[in-house]
Design a protein around this motif. Structure first.
Motif, PDB file in Angstrom:
ATOM      1  N   LEU A  85       9.203 -41.547   6.799  1.00 25.80           N
ATOM      2  CA  LEU A  85       7.891 -41.398   7.445  1.00 25.80           C
ATOM      3  C   LEU A  85       7.849 -42.215   8.728  1.00 25.80           C
ATOM      4  O   LEU A  85       8.565 -43.205   8.858  1.00 25.80           O
ATOM      5  CB  LEU A  85       6.805 -41.908   6.496  1.00 25.80           C
ATOM      6  CG  LEU A  85       6.607 -41.071   5.222  1.00 25.80           C
ATOM      7  CD1 LEU A  85       5.984 -41.910   4.131  1.00 25.80           C
ATOM      8  CD2 LEU A  85       5.754 -39.842   5.524  1.00 25.80           C
ATOM      9  N   PRO A  86       7.009 -41.814   9.657  1.00 23.80           N
ATOM     10  CA  PRO A  86       6.889 -42.623  10.878  1.00 23.80           C
ATOM     11  C   PRO A  86       6.115 -43.912  10.586  1.00 23.80           C
ATOM     12  O   PRO A  86       5.243 -43.912   9.711  1.00 23.80           O
ATOM     13  CB  PRO A  86       6.095 -41.721  11.828  1.00 23.80           C
ATOM     14  CG  PRO A  86       5.367 -40.775  10.954  1.00 23.80           C
ATOM     15  CD  PRO A  86       6.179 -40.602   9.708  1.00 23.80           C
ATOM     16  N   SER A  87       6.459 -44.956  11.290  1.00 24.47           N
ATOM     17  CA  SER A  87       5.698 -46.197  11.109  1.00 24.47           C
ATOM     18  C   SER A  87       4.853 -46.514  12.344  1.00 24.47           C
ATOM     19  O   SER A  87       4.235 -47.567  12.423  1.00 24.47           O
ATOM     20  CB  SER A  87       6.631 -47.364  10.786  1.00 24.47           C
ATOM     21  OG  SER A  87       7.592 -47.520  11.799  1.00 24.47           O
ATOM     22  N   TYR A  88       4.878 -45.599  13.311  1.00 28.16           N
ATOM     23  CA  TYR A  88       4.018 -45.748  14.501  1.00 28.16           C
ATOM     24  C   TYR A  88       3.384 -44.408  14.815  1.00 28.16           C
ATOM     25  O   TYR A  88       3.925 -43.350  14.474  1.00 28.16           O
ATOM     26  CB  TYR A  88       4.844 -46.204  15.719  1.00 28.16           C
ATOM     27  CG  TYR A  88       5.480 -47.542  15.500  1.00 28.16           C
ATOM     28  CD1 TYR A  88       4.744 -48.710  15.632  1.00 28.16           C
ATOM     29  CD2 TYR A  88       6.821 -47.635  15.118  1.00 28.16           C
ATOM     30  CE1 TYR A  88       5.326 -49.940  15.378  1.00 28.16           C
ATOM     31  CE2 TYR A  88       7.406 -48.861  14.868  1.00 28.16           C
ATOM     32  CZ  TYR A  88       6.648 -50.010  14.996  1.00 28.16           C
ATOM     33  OH  TYR A  88       7.218 -51.232  14.745  1.00 28.16           O
ATOM     34  N   VAL A  89       2.265 -44.453  15.502  1.00 22.00           N
ATOM     35  CA  VAL A  89       1.646 -43.241  16.043  1.00 22.00           C
ATOM     36  C   VAL A  89       2.646 -42.630  17.028  1.00 22.00           C
ATOM     37  O   VAL A  89       3.380 -43.348  17.716  1.00 22.00           O
ATOM     38  CB  VAL A  89       0.316 -43.615  16.753  1.00 22.00           C
ATOM     39  CG1 VAL A  89      -0.231 -42.448  17.545  1.00 22.00           C
ATOM     40  CG2 VAL A  89      -0.704 -44.123  15.732  1.00 22.00           C
ATOM     41  N   LYS A 135      -3.466 -41.334   7.121  1.00 20.70           N
ATOM     42  CA  LYS A 135      -3.649 -40.257   6.133  1.00 20.70           C
ATOM     43  C   LYS A 135      -2.302 -39.701   5.677  1.00 20.70           C
ATOM     44  O   LYS A 135      -2.116 -39.400   4.498  1.00 20.70           O
ATOM     45  CB  LYS A 135      -4.536 -39.163   6.728  1.00 20.70           C
ATOM     46  CG  LYS A 135      -6.006 -39.591   6.766  1.00 20.70           C
ATOM     47  CD  LYS A 135      -6.913 -38.487   7.259  1.00 20.70           C
ATOM     48  CE  LYS A 135      -8.373 -38.920   7.089  1.00 20.70           C
ATOM     49  NZ  LYS A 135      -9.294 -38.003   7.759  1.00 20.70           N
ATOM     50  N   LEU A 136      -1.369 -39.587   6.619  1.00 22.47           N
ATOM     51  CA  LEU A 136      -0.030 -39.096   6.272  1.00 22.47           C
ATOM     52  C   LEU A 136       0.645 -40.034   5.267  1.00 22.47           C
ATOM     53  O   LEU A 136       1.232 -39.599   4.274  1.00 22.47           O
ATOM     54  CB  LEU A 136       0.828 -38.977   7.546  1.00 22.47           C
ATOM     55  CG  LEU A 136       2.267 -38.536   7.332  1.00 22.47           C
ATOM     56  CD1 LEU A 136       2.330 -37.069   6.930  1.00 22.47           C
ATOM     57  CD2 LEU A 136       3.089 -38.734   8.610  1.00 22.47           C
ATOM     58  N   LEU A 137       0.525 -41.332   5.523  1.00 21.16           N
ATOM     59  CA  LEU A 137       1.149 -42.315   4.628  1.00 21.16           C
ATOM     60  C   LEU A 137       0.488 -42.298   3.251  1.00 21.16           C
ATOM     61  O   LEU A 137       1.166 -42.379   2.220  1.00 21.16           O
ATOM     62  CB  LEU A 137       1.080 -43.718   5.242  1.00 21.16           C
ATOM     63  CG  LEU A 137       1.866 -43.946   6.552  1.00 21.16           C
ATOM     64  CD1 LEU A 137       1.627 -45.347   7.093  1.00 21.16           C
ATOM     65  CD2 LEU A 137       3.357 -43.745   6.323  1.00 21.16           C
ATOM     66  N   VAL A 138      -0.823 -42.194   3.248  1.00 21.66           N
ATOM     67  CA  VAL A 138      -1.552 -42.176   1.973  1.00 21.66           C
ATOM     68  C   VAL A 138      -1.240 -40.894   1.197  1.00 21.66           C
ATOM     69  O   VAL A 138      -0.968 -40.931  -0.008  1.00 21.66           O
ATOM     70  CB  VAL A 138      -3.072 -42.330   2.224  1.00 21.66           C
ATOM     71  CG1 VAL A 138      -3.879 -42.007   0.962  1.00 21.66           C
ATOM     72  CG2 VAL A 138      -3.385 -43.749   2.679  1.00 21.66           C
ATOM     73  N   GLU A 139      -1.239 -39.754   1.905  1.00 23.21           N
ATOM     74  CA  GLU A 139      -0.952 -38.467   1.247  1.00 23.21           C
ATOM     75  C   GLU A 139       0.459 -38.448   0.641  1.00 23.21           C
ATOM     76  O   GLU A 139       0.698 -37.809  -0.376  1.00 23.21           O
ATOM     77  CB  GLU A 139      -1.091 -37.316   2.252  1.00 23.21           C
ATOM     78  CG  GLU A 139      -2.540 -36.916   2.484  1.00 23.21           C
ATOM     79  CD  GLU A 139      -2.717 -36.088   3.744  1.00 23.21           C
ATOM     80  OE1 GLU A 139      -1.697 -35.628   4.310  1.00 23.21           O
ATOM     81  OE2 GLU A 139      -3.873 -35.933   4.189  1.00 23.21           O
ATOM     82  N   SER A 140       1.365 -39.166   1.270  1.00 25.67           N
ATOM     83  CA  SER A 140       2.739 -39.169   0.761  1.00 25.67           C
ATOM     84  C   SER A 140       2.838 -39.849  -0.603  1.00 25.67           C
ATOM     85  O   SER A 140       3.827 -39.717  -1.306  1.00 25.67           O
ATOM     86  CB  SER A 140       3.671 -39.871   1.758  1.00 25.67           C
ATOM     87  OG  SER A 140       3.391 -41.244   1.775  1.00 25.67           O
ATOM     88  N   LEU A 141       1.810 -40.580  -0.976  1.00 28.59           N
ATOM     89  CA  LEU A 141       1.798 -41.253  -2.280  1.00 28.59           C
ATOM     90  C   LEU A 141       1.134 -40.395  -3.350  1.00 28.59           C
ATOM     91  O   LEU A 141       1.171 -40.728  -4.534  1.00 28.59           O
ATOM     92  CB  LEU A 141       1.040 -42.580  -2.173  1.00 28.59           C
ATOM     93  CG  LEU A 141       1.738 -43.709  -1.422  1.00 28.59           C
ATOM     94  CD1 LEU A 141       0.768 -44.835  -1.130  1.00 28.59           C
ATOM     95  CD2 LEU A 141       2.916 -44.223  -2.225  1.00 28.59           C
ATOM     96  N   GLN A 142       0.492 -39.325  -2.933  1.00 30.52           N
ATOM     97  CA  GLN A 142      -0.307 -38.552  -3.903  1.00 30.52           C
ATOM     98  C   GLN A 142       0.468 -37.365  -4.476  1.00 30.52           C
ATOM     99  O   GLN A 142       1.446 -36.932  -3.903  1.00 30.52           O
ATOM    100  CB  GLN A 142      -1.608 -38.090  -3.243  1.00 30.52           C
ATOM    101  CG  GLN A 142      -2.523 -39.268  -2.929  1.00 30.52           C
ATOM    102  CD  GLN A 142      -3.680 -38.911  -2.022  1.00 30.52           C
ATOM    103  OE1 GLN A 142      -3.640 -37.914  -1.313  1.00 30.52           O
ATOM    104  NE2 GLN A 142      -4.688 -39.741  -2.011  1.00 30.52           N
TER     105      GLN A 142
END
Lengths: 291, 366
Positions: A266-270, A284-291
């Protein structure tokens, strides 16, 4: 006489309309500056978010952009230590160099994590003496860091200080609300990271991290370390290991093979040129990746 | 001098190793560059040695000026000779869009000439660098002024003038010194024209972390004996980066030298090198360098008939970077000298190197 007065008024008006030219090292910071500076700033980021900001180089096009800047905003905390000082000094722009009115390090306003204590030297790896510099993955910390932007913009354009203050309050509130909203969507999970660049994200959302695959920051893990962390990951039922595109493929594959834990890249920067293009989208991308 | 170096090393050791980034004012870097050559033809030259040991101190003097002081000991014919390598006052704050240096420094011409050997992407100097400039860099005392042109693209112009009493590598300098004594200080006379140079650099961004920098160079000097040196050069650097690595590097320099003296024949030579390097991983890099060198004024001995000639070398190089501060390198040099009507002279050398940097974070120059 009337003509001269008219010209003077025009000059003053043009000056009043002149925007503050801000250059940032990362797109994340560019968004913070846009939010606080509003219509009074033009902002461009040197990096696009796909590079590793610690290993970037003092490219001549960066020097040119910084030469024309009124303000340069960086993460600080030594994240850009390898290249930004060189860019600043070669720009010949005294305004944006340390000590100048346009020098802005956002990390100065942030209470950092992983601040080392005791003896600090390079046997510990790529340790940052002032703490982990990857605070951009915590919306709340980004809100805090905007305090530095507010200070610098208000100093350069005192006439619009109240507007900057109002924008800053709004931005800080938005960041805190975003973090609270996303946190409510997540349950208790155990996670890992390759390098300590997702630590603030884990901390912000109350995720239980069993550590990083790298034993020492910036140093690729040995085979023994990978095996040891794979055991720890299995034992602690780690859901996911976060990595970026810069993580070596072989290490990623080996860890997955030994632990059975999914490694998510995943990216760690915009990102400037592709999604996620905003702080909110990245979170949101980081959070969604956990769901 | 050794004592001074030792005292400075000991005095700075604690700050350099314990909390470098917390040192507020002065940055300290110590660098070691060690070599082990294995020449297949001349085994008497095969000796592991420390090419250089450097201690560099730098930082702001006040809100306007910076200072750098670099002590270095270099191996010269098996003996470590310490010296003040660089010592200058500089500022990039006094004149808008400009920067300058006053003191002793590496002349701001060419590509390799502006970097210490431990920062080069290969081990040894290409012949063109060693012959026209120096084994490491032309170092002299004077002033250098650089400015960015007020344009939408990057154009950086550097002009410099240095005293020009000596020119070339340390070894050459010492040789010159000896020669000076032997010839009643003929060479140490005030140069007729001091060393002066001009460099213009442009950069092209190709997007996706790809960029090309190219520079045009001129350097001139007329020695106390009237020997006039004129150097014209082109240097090119292309890099493609991905994540934390430069996954492809291309670097090249092409130089032409015109030497003339009142009572001597004109001497014209040209040389070039081209180096390409690929990242095999975050830590392993493989590259190859091609060197070319040719004299346009070489005659058959005792005649005025021109002798065709070409010196070329192929230098495959591998690098292992343990970190940004420690790396190991190996290179194989296959050097061939072709002279018309003579059999080729081939020389092969295996070179091993390690570089260690302690202290302040090194700059990631493009």
């Amino acid at each position: 006489m009337k003509l001269r007065l008219g010209a003077l008024i025009l000059l003053v008006s043009v000056d009043a309309l002149a925007k503050i030219n801000v250059v940032t090292t990362l797109p994340d910071i560019a968004e913070v500056v846009r939010a606080i500076g509003g219509d009074h700033v033009t902002v461009q980021s040197l990096l696009s978010g796909s590079e590793d900001p610690h290993y970037a180089e003092a490219r001549p096009d960066f020097i040119l952009k910084v030469n024309k800047a009124d303000v340069v905003c960086s993460m600080g905390l030594d994240l850009e230590i390898g290249w930004l000082p060189k860019v600043l000094s070669k720009s010949g722009n005294a305004r944006v160099q340390p000590g100048g009115k346009g020098y802005c390090e956002l990390g100065r306003s942030v209470e950092t994590l992983n601040k080392p204590t005791g003896r600090i030297d390079r046997s510990l790896g790529d340790v940052h003496a002032h703490g982990n510099p990857h605070f951009n993955l915590s919306p709340r910390k980004l809100g805090e860091s905007g305090g530095e932007v507010l200070k610098v913009l208000s100093s350069l354009d005192p006439a619009n200080k109240s507007e900057f203050e109002a924008n800053y309050s709004k931005f800080d509130k938005t960041m805190n609300e975003l973090e609270a909203q996303l946190k409510s969507q997540l349950g208790k999970m155990t996670v890992m990271e390759y390098h300590q660049e997702f630590t603030y994200f884990f901390n912000a959302y109350g995720l239980n991290s069993v550590g990083s695959l790298e034993e020492k920051p910036g140093v690729p893990p040995s085979a023994a370390r990978i095996a040891k962390m794979a055991q720890i990951a299995k034992k602690n039922k780690v859901s996911v290991l976060y990595a970026t595109a810069a993580t070596p493929h072989k290490i990623r594959e080996r860890f997955e093979e030994l632990s059975g834990v999914k490694v998510k890249t995943l990216p760690s920067y915009v990102q400037s040129h592709q999604d996620p293009k905003t702080i909110e989208a990245l979170q949101k991308l980081l959070v969604e990746s956990l769901q | 001098m050794i004592r001074v170096l030792f005292v400075l090393l000991m005095a700075t050791y604690s700050t350099a190793t314990y909390a470098q980034s917390l040192v507020q004012n002065m940055q300290v870097t110590a660098a070691l560059d060690a070599l082990a050559p294995l020449n297949f033809e001349h085994s008497q030259d095969n000796k592991a040695h420390l090419r250089s040991a450097e201690l560099m101190l730098y930082g702001p003097l006040d809100p306007t000026f910076d200072m750098l002081l670099n002590f270095a000991a270099h191996s010269e014919e098996g003996e470590m000779k310490p010296e003040v390598h660089e010592a200058y006052l500089s500022s990039s704050k006094l004149i808008p869009s400009s920067r300058f240096k006053l003191g002793k420094f590496f002349l701001g011409v060419g590509r390799l000439n502006q970097f210490h050997t431990h920062d080069w992407p290969f081990i040894s100097a290409p012949r063109v660098q060693a012959e026209f400039l120096a084994e490491e860099a032309v170092i002299d005392t004077g002033g250098e002024f650089s400015f960015l042109l007020p344009l939408d693209s990057y154009w950086d112009v550097t002009v410099g003038i240095t005293n020009g009493y000596t020119f070339g590598s340390h070894l050459h300098e010492h040789e010159e010194e000896e020669s000076e004594h032997e010839h009643e200080n003929e060479e140490s006379r005030r140069p007729h024209v001091p060393t002066h140079y001009l460099r213009v650099v442009n950069f092209q961004d190709f997007g996706n972390s790809r960029g090309l920098q190219w520079g045009l160079n001129y350097l001139g000097r007329t020695s106390g004996l009237g020997q006039q040196t004129q150097l014209y050069g082109l240097d090119v650097v292309y890099k493609r980066t991905s994540g934390k690595t430069v996954d492809f590097l291309f670097q090249s320099e092409l130089w032409y030298r015109h030497l003339s003296a009142p009572a001597e024949d004109l001497d014209q030579e040209a040389g070039a090198y081209a180096f390409a390097q690929w990242a095999l991983s975050e830590q392993f890099y493989a590259g190859v360098r091609l060197d070319l060198f040719k004299s346009f004024s070489l005659n058959f001995e005792g005649t005025t008939e021109r002798q065709d000639n070409l010196n070329y070398a192929i230098v495959p190089t591998v690098t292992f970077k343990n970190s940004e501060f420690t790396y190991f390198r190996a290179a194989y040099v296959l050097d061939t000298q072709k002279l018309q009507r003579q059999s080729d002279q081939v020389e092969q050398t295996l070179q091993l190197q390690f570089v260690a940097l302690l202290g302040a974070h090194p700059a990631h120059s493009f």
